[in-house]
Motif scaffolding. Structure first.
Motif, PDB file in Angstrom:
ATOM      1  N   GLY A 236      -6.980  -6.630   3.721  1.00 44.56           N
ATOM      2  CA  GLY A 236      -7.312  -8.037   3.982  1.00 44.56           C
ATOM      3  C   GLY A 236      -6.601  -8.975   3.036  1.00 44.56           C
ATOM      4  O   GLY A 236      -5.396  -8.863   2.819  1.00 44.56           O
TER       5      GLY A 236
ATOM      6  N   ASP B 197       9.433   3.393   7.107  1.00 42.81           N
ATOM      7  CA  ASP B 197       9.024   1.999   7.293  1.00 42.81           C
ATOM      8  C   ASP B 197      10.023   1.265   8.161  1.00 42.81           C
ATOM      9  O   ASP B 197      11.236   1.370   7.959  1.00 42.81           O
ATOM     10  N   GLU B 198       9.476   0.528   9.107  1.00 42.16           N
ATOM     11  CA  GLU B 198      10.345  -0.339   9.902  1.00 42.16           C
ATOM     12  C   GLU B 198      10.407  -1.682   9.187  1.00 42.16           C
ATOM     13  O   GLU B 198       9.390  -2.383   9.088  1.00 42.16           O
TER      14      GLU B 198
ATOM     15  N   ILE C 183      -2.552 -13.650  -5.039  1.00 48.20           N
ATOM     16  CA  ILE C 183      -3.476 -14.148  -6.070  1.00 48.20           C
ATOM     17  C   ILE C 183      -4.605 -13.138  -6.294  1.00 48.20           C
ATOM     18  O   ILE C 183      -5.168 -12.611  -5.336  1.00 48.20           O
TER      19      ILE C 183
ATOM     20  N   ALA D  92       0.834  -1.213   0.000  1.00 44.72           N
ATOM     21  CA  ALA D  92       0.000   0.000   0.000  1.00 44.72           C
ATOM     22  C   ALA D  92       0.866   1.259   0.000  1.00 44.72           C
ATOM     23  O   ALA D  92       0.718   2.128  -0.867  1.00 44.72           O
TER      24      ALA D  92
ATOM     25  N   PHE E 129       8.247   4.250  13.251  1.00 49.12           N
ATOM     26  CA  PHE E 129       7.523   5.503  13.442  1.00 49.12           C
ATOM     27  C   PHE E 129       6.871   5.467  14.820  1.00 49.12           C
ATOM     28  O   PHE E 129       6.024   4.616  15.099  1.00 49.12           O
TER      29      PHE E 129
ATOM     30  N   ALA F 195       2.605  -8.556   5.575  1.00 49.81           N
ATOM     31  CA  ALA F 195       1.619  -9.224   4.703  1.00 49.81           C
ATOM     32  C   ALA F 195       2.102  -9.208   3.254  1.00 49.81           C
ATOM     33  O   ALA F 195       1.977 -10.202   2.531  1.00 49.81           O
ATOM     34  N   SER F 196       2.710  -8.089   2.824  1.00 51.56           N
ATOM     35  CA  SER F 196       3.129  -7.983   1.420  1.00 51.56           C
ATOM     36  C   SER F 196       4.284  -8.928   1.096  1.00 51.56           C
ATOM     37  O   SER F 196       4.436  -9.367  -0.041  1.00 51.56           O
TER      38      SER F 196
ATOM     39  N   ALA G 210      -3.583  -7.346  -3.540  1.00 48.40           N
ATOM     40  CA  ALA G 210      -3.006  -7.354  -4.890  1.00 48.40           C
ATOM     41  C   ALA G 210      -3.931  -6.691  -5.902  1.00 48.40           C
ATOM     42  O   ALA G 210      -3.484  -5.960  -6.778  1.00 48.40           O
TER      43      ALA G 210
HETATM   44  C1  LIG Z   1      -0.877 -15.601   4.475  1.00 50.10           C
HETATM   45  C2  LIG Z   1      -1.350 -14.470   3.604  1.00 50.10           C
HETATM   46  C3  LIG Z   1      -1.863 -14.750   2.326  1.00 50.10           C
HETATM   47  C4  LIG Z   1      -2.302 -13.704   1.508  1.00 50.10           C
HETATM   48  N1  LIG Z   1      -2.756 -13.994   0.253  1.00 50.10           N
HETATM   49  C5  LIG Z   1      -3.155 -12.986  -0.553  1.00 50.10           C
HETATM   50  C6  LIG Z   1      -3.593 -13.255  -1.875  1.00 50.10           C
HETATM   51  O1  LIG Z   1      -3.584 -14.397  -2.364  1.00 50.10           O
HETATM   52  N2  LIG Z   1      -4.018 -12.196  -2.635  1.00 50.10           N
HETATM   53  C7  LIG Z   1      -4.010 -10.908  -2.161  1.00 50.10           C
HETATM   54  O2  LIG Z   1      -4.398  -9.994  -2.885  1.00 50.10           O
HETATM   55  N3  LIG Z   1      -3.612 -10.647  -0.913  1.00 50.10           N
HETATM   56  C8  LIG Z   1      -3.189 -11.652  -0.102  1.00 50.10           C
HETATM   57  N4  LIG Z   1      -2.765 -11.367   1.169  1.00 50.10           N
HETATM   58  C9  LIG Z   1      -2.947 -10.005   1.659  1.00 50.10           C
HETATM   59  C10 LIG Z   1      -1.973  -8.980   1.102  1.00 50.10           C
HETATM   60  O3  LIG Z   1      -0.677  -9.489   1.250  1.00 50.10           O
HETATM   61  C11 LIG Z   1      -2.214  -7.673   1.861  1.00 50.10           C
HETATM   62  O4  LIG Z   1      -3.529  -7.203   1.594  1.00 50.10           O
HETATM   63  C12 LIG Z   1      -1.256  -6.547   1.471  1.00 50.10           C
HETATM   64  O5  LIG Z   1       0.053  -7.011   1.369  1.00 50.10           O
HETATM   65  C13 LIG Z   1      -1.345  -5.438   2.518  1.00 50.10           C
HETATM   66  O6  LIG Z   1      -0.340  -4.485   2.271  1.00 50.10           O
HETATM   67  P1  LIG Z   1      -0.112  -3.301   3.311  1.00 50.10           P
HETATM   68  O7  LIG Z   1       0.937  -2.448   2.720  1.00 50.10           O
HETATM   69  O8  LIG Z   1      -1.430  -2.694   3.661  1.00 50.10           O
HETATM   70  O9  LIG Z   1       0.411  -4.004   4.652  1.00 50.10           O
HETATM   71  P2  LIG Z   1       1.850  -4.617   5.013  1.00 50.10           P
HETATM   72  O10 LIG Z   1       2.409  -5.392   3.905  1.00 50.10           O
HETATM   73  O11 LIG Z   1       1.676  -5.323   6.315  1.00 50.10           O
HETATM   74  O12 LIG Z   1       2.765  -3.347   5.210  1.00 50.10           O
HETATM   75  C14 LIG Z   1       2.710  -2.505   6.347  1.00 50.10           C
HETATM   76  C15 LIG Z   1       4.094  -1.916   6.560  1.00 50.10           C
HETATM   77  O13 LIG Z   1       4.020  -0.951   7.622  1.00 50.10           O
HETATM   78  C16 LIG Z   1       5.137  -1.119   8.459  1.00 50.10           C
HETATM   79  N5  LIG Z   1       4.848  -0.559   9.784  1.00 50.10           N
HETATM   80  C17 LIG Z   1       3.852  -0.883  10.626  1.00 50.10           C
HETATM   81  N6  LIG Z   1       3.904  -0.133  11.729  1.00 50.10           N
HETATM   82  C18 LIG Z   1       4.971   0.696  11.559  1.00 50.10           C
HETATM   83  C19 LIG Z   1       5.576   1.709  12.375  1.00 50.10           C
HETATM   84  N7  LIG Z   1       5.080   2.065  13.553  1.00 50.10           N
HETATM   85  N8  LIG Z   1       6.684   2.332  11.913  1.00 50.10           N
HETATM   86  C20 LIG Z   1       7.210   2.041  10.696  1.00 50.10           C
HETATM   87  N9  LIG Z   1       6.677   1.090   9.886  1.00 50.10           N
HETATM   88  C21 LIG Z   1       5.571   0.427  10.321  1.00 50.10           C
HETATM   89  C22 LIG Z   1       5.359  -2.637   8.469  1.00 50.10           C
HETATM   90  O14 LIG Z   1       6.662  -2.984   8.902  1.00 50.10           O
HETATM   91  C23 LIG Z   1       5.113  -2.954   7.002  1.00 50.10           C
HETATM   92  O15 LIG Z   1       6.308  -2.824   6.236  1.00 50.10           O
HETATM   93  C24 LIG Z   1      -2.272 -12.364   1.987  1.00 50.10           C
HETATM   94  C25 LIG Z   1      -1.733 -12.086   3.237  1.00 50.10           C
HETATM   95  C26 LIG Z   1      -1.270 -13.117   4.040  1.00 50.10           C
HETATM   96  C27 LIG Z   1      -0.683 -12.785   5.380  1.00 50.10           C
END
Ligand SMILES: Cc1cc2nc3c(=O)[nH]c(=O)nc-3n(C[C@H](O)[C@H](O)[C@H](O)COP(=O)(O)OP(=O)(O)OC[C@H]3O[C@@H](n4cnc5c(N)ncnc54)[C@H](O)[C@@H]3O)c2cc1C
Length: 388
Positions: free
Chosen positions: A352, A51-52, A65, A32, A191, A58-59, A356
């Motif tokens: 959730g 970013d930490e 998929i 995101a 952060f 999750a990513s 992707a």
């Molecule tokens: C097992 C599993 C299977 C999945 N399968 C799919 C799939 O098939 N298809 C699909 O579309 N999605 C899937 N997903 C979901 C998808 O991966 C997530 O929706 C997406 O990656 C979310 O991205 P994000 O950037 O919101 O969160 P994240 O990837 O969690 O990124 C958040 C970032 O914020 C950082 N952060 C948090 N707090 C702080 C702080 N205080 N200071 C600095 N940095 C901080 C974290 O370190 C991290 O780098 C799956 C997830 C999991 C766990």
């Protein structure tokens, strides 16, 4: 353990610039935060992502998929007509623009077989397809024998055949982070929200340590529940585990889905042609809402392996086992919007299990909101949680 963390934070603080002025500060460098940052930089904005780094975000862990029909209720993607082209265009653009290894493809098509678990499930699908016309163009119903006549795939009730996509979010996020870092737009640091200084007047912007910015966007995934600004949002994070296995004497070219999924992993550009087969397969994914941590559990791994072998009975060797937490919202939709009190504070979270497909479209919508343009669609707007 505490001491190590403290030392690490102090070292990282030393790497921060003495003072830095930016337009948008983004908290979180997962899919995101990185996609939003990349889009804003393209629009000529000054951006910093804080970013930490963590090995199990999750990513990094997720399967990536994009499935046009998913879940027990055979649901289609929300707003598929806009969301899907936006995602596919963005990933194609990344493949064209990012400095990457020549054999890297971030998003590729995967032919998919979704097997019916029972006669009732097949009837449920037939009724749904009759009611919702758009499904008719999307899928064909098959008996599986004609597709896998040599292997005994467990699909006595037949299957649907359609096209899905696999986005390699782990590799894409790593390459996006490199691209951001090369433009001084990524700083690796924790952060600490208690150090954030927000003006009551949005035009006054904000300060955080040595940074000053006009706006701040929180993309920090499932840990948002710890935030004093966003902690009341109805997040319902769900832990998930996945296996990567090697097939001993078989290969696979379809994504197989029957509760559990088996995703063939193609590792080279030659495999852009999805008619190839591979012996490396990702299996997933479990769901757990109580024990929210990023530790693998051997029992869960074993149960994934058994379910996979029930679908595709062949010898499998475990190569890797991973776990992470999906940043899910209670109503399974992301949420985007501005803080009710601090008008320079925004959030984009709640992706959730659908990050992707949803992130590129949502980042476009949030970029418009930052510019004071556009209206976030009601279904993904933060306002849907307000009482009135
Ligand atoms: C097992 C599993 C299977 C999945 N399968 C799919 C799939 O098939 N298809 C699909 O579309 N999605 C899937 N997903 C979901 C998808 O991966 C997530 O929706 C997406 O990656 C979310 O991205 P994000 O950037 O919101 O969160 P994240 O990837 O969690 O990124 C958040 C970032 O914020 C950082 N952060 C948090 N707090 C702080 C702080 N205080 N200071 C600095 N940095 C901080 C974290 O370190 C991290 O780098 C799956 C997830 C999991 C766990």
């Amino acid at each position: 353990m505490k001491k190590m963390n403290k030392q690490k934070t102090r070292q990282e603080e030393n790497k921060l610039p003495k003072s830095h002025e930016t337009d948008v500060l983004i908290i979180g460098g997962g899919l995101a935060g990185c996609v939003l940052a990349y889009q804003l930089l393209e629009q000529g904005k000054r951006v910093i992502v804080l970013d930490e780094p963590h090995h199990s975000t999750a990513s990094r862990v997720g399967a990536g998929i994009i499935n046009p029909i998913s879940g027990k209720r055979y649901s289609s993607i929300w707003n598929a007509k806009e969301v899907l082209p936006s995602a596919l265009n963005f990933y194609r653009k990344c493949t064209d623009e990012l400095p990457r290894k020549p054999d890297r493809i971030y998003c590729r098509e995967v032919p998919t077989l979704r097997m019916f678990a029972s006669e009732e499930e097949r009837n449920f699908w037939e009724t749904k397809r009759a009611q919702e016309q758009h499904f008719a163009q999307l899928v064909e119903t098959h008996t599986v024998d004609e597709l896998y006549d040599k292997l005994s795939i467990s699909a006595s009730y037949g299957a649907l055949q359609f096209l899905s996509w696999h986005v390699d979010t782990e590799v894409l996020v790593a390459d996006l982070r490199n691209a951001l870092a090369s433009r001084d737009a990524l700083w690796e640091d924790f952060f600490d929200e208690t150090l954030l200084k927000l003006e009551e007047n949005a035009a006054g912007g904000l300060r955080y340590k040595n940074f000053s910015a006009q706006q701040i966007v929180f993309c920090h995934g499932w840990k948002a529940h710890k935030s004093s600004l966003w902690g009341t949002l109805p997040l319902s994070p769900a832990k998930g585990e996945l296996l990567t296995v090697r097939l001993k004497s078989a290969s696979l070219r379809h994504l197989l889905v029957k509760g559990t999924f088996l995703l063939p992993l193609f590792l080279s550009s030659a495999s852009e042609n999805a008619s190839q087969e591979t012996d490396l397969v990702r299996i997933g994914a479990s769901y757990e809402w109580e024990q929210l941590d990023e530790r693998i559990n051997a029992d869960v791994g074993m149960s994934l392996l058994e379910s996979a072998q029930a679908i595709f009975p062949t010898e499998m060797h475990i190569v890797e086992h991973r776990a992470g937490v999906r940043p899910a919202a209670k109503d399974s939709r992301p949420f985007l919007g501005v803080h009710p009190r601090y008008k320079q504070c925004f959030v984009m979270n709640g992706f959730g299990a659908k990050g992707a497909v949803l992130v590129p479209y949502c980042a476009e919508q949030l970029a418009l909101l930052l510019d004071g343009q556009g209206n976030i669609p009601r279904e993904i707007a933060l306002e849907r949680f307000s009482r009135n």
